[in-house]
Each structure stands twice: as structure tokens, then as C-alpha cells.
Scaffold this active site. Structure first.
Site, PDB file in Angstrom:
ATOM      1  N   LYS A  47      -1.794  -8.095  -3.814  1.00 31.70           N
ATOM      2  CA  LYS A  47      -2.606  -6.883  -3.869  1.00 31.70           C
ATOM      3  C   LYS A  47      -1.653  -5.696  -3.844  1.00 31.70           C
ATOM      4  O   LYS A  47      -0.797  -5.603  -2.957  1.00 31.70           O
ATOM      5  CB  LYS A  47      -3.554  -6.820  -2.679  1.00 31.70           C
ATOM      6  CG  LYS A  47      -4.351  -5.535  -2.610  1.00 31.70           C
ATOM      7  CD  LYS A  47      -5.207  -5.529  -1.356  1.00 31.70           C
ATOM      8  CE  LYS A  47      -5.405  -4.129  -0.866  1.00 31.70           C
ATOM      9  NZ  LYS A  47      -5.956  -4.086   0.474  1.00 31.70           N
ATOM     10  N   HIS A  71       0.838  -1.200   0.000  1.00 32.00           N
ATOM     11  CA  HIS A  71       0.000   0.000   0.000  1.00 32.00           C
ATOM     12  C   HIS A  71       0.870   1.247   0.000  1.00 32.00           C
ATOM     13  O   HIS A  71       1.812   1.347   0.791  1.00 32.00           O
ATOM     14  CB  HIS A  71      -0.889   0.044   1.251  1.00 32.00           C
ATOM     15  CG  HIS A  71      -1.715  -1.169   1.430  1.00 32.00           C
ATOM     16  ND1 HIS A  71      -1.301  -2.233   2.197  1.00 32.00           N
ATOM     17  CD2 HIS A  71      -2.922  -1.517   0.927  1.00 32.00           C
ATOM     18  CE1 HIS A  71      -2.229  -3.174   2.174  1.00 32.00           C
ATOM     19  NE2 HIS A  71      -3.214  -2.768   1.404  1.00 32.00           N
TER      20      HIS A  71
END
Length: 85
Positions: A63, A36
Site C-alpha cells: 500500500k 504513507h
């Protein structure tokens, strides 16, 4: 699809890379690794380095979440996906 429940969340490498273990009700686990950067989109080279670190864990799911500031940032993510695909 079986219901999965997050049972562990471990930060690795940098504060923005997380390794999670999801456990289904039958006891089987899946590794999910995520990156992230909610401030910006790193360079393609940086994203490739992050992906290489993530691959060491052989996760089921990757992700990558970034904050694009311009169209070229979206292109970086697209280029990364094309290299992996």
C-alpha cells in the site's frame, strides 16, 4: 474472503513505512506493508527505493499513500505501478 484482524503493526526503515501482520480466524497470517506521506508525493526515484525496501519482506499486499499536489504527482504513482506490473 476470510475475515482478517490486524495483530501487529511495526514501523520500519522510516517513520512512514509500516509492516502489519493480518491474522485470519483460522490462524493463517498475511503480511501487509504500507508507505504513507500525507504531505507530498515523493519523486519517482524515492518511491522506487521505498518499494525495493518493502519487497524485502515479500508481503501479500503493498500500500502506497501519498498526497498529490499536482497532476504530475499522480503520474509518478502511475509510472511506479507500470514498472511493477
Amino acid at each position: 474472503m476470510k475475515t482478517l484482524e490486524k495483530i501487529q503493526n511495526v514501523k520500519i526503515f522510516q517513520k512512514s513505512i509500516q509492516l502489519s501482520l493480518l491474522l485470519s480466524k483460522n490462524g493463517k497470517g498475511e503480511v501487509v506493508i504500507s508507505f504513507h506521506d500525507f504531505q507530498k508525493t515523493p519523486s519517482l526515484e524515492e518511491l522506487e527505493n521505498v518499494l525495493k525496501k518493502m519487497q524485502k519482506f515479500s508481503p501479500k499486499v503493498y500500500k502506497i499513500a501519498c498526497m498529490p499536489q499536482e497532476k504530475s504527482d499522480v503520474q509518478k504513482i502511475y509510472d511506479l505501478v507500470k514498472k511493477v506490473d
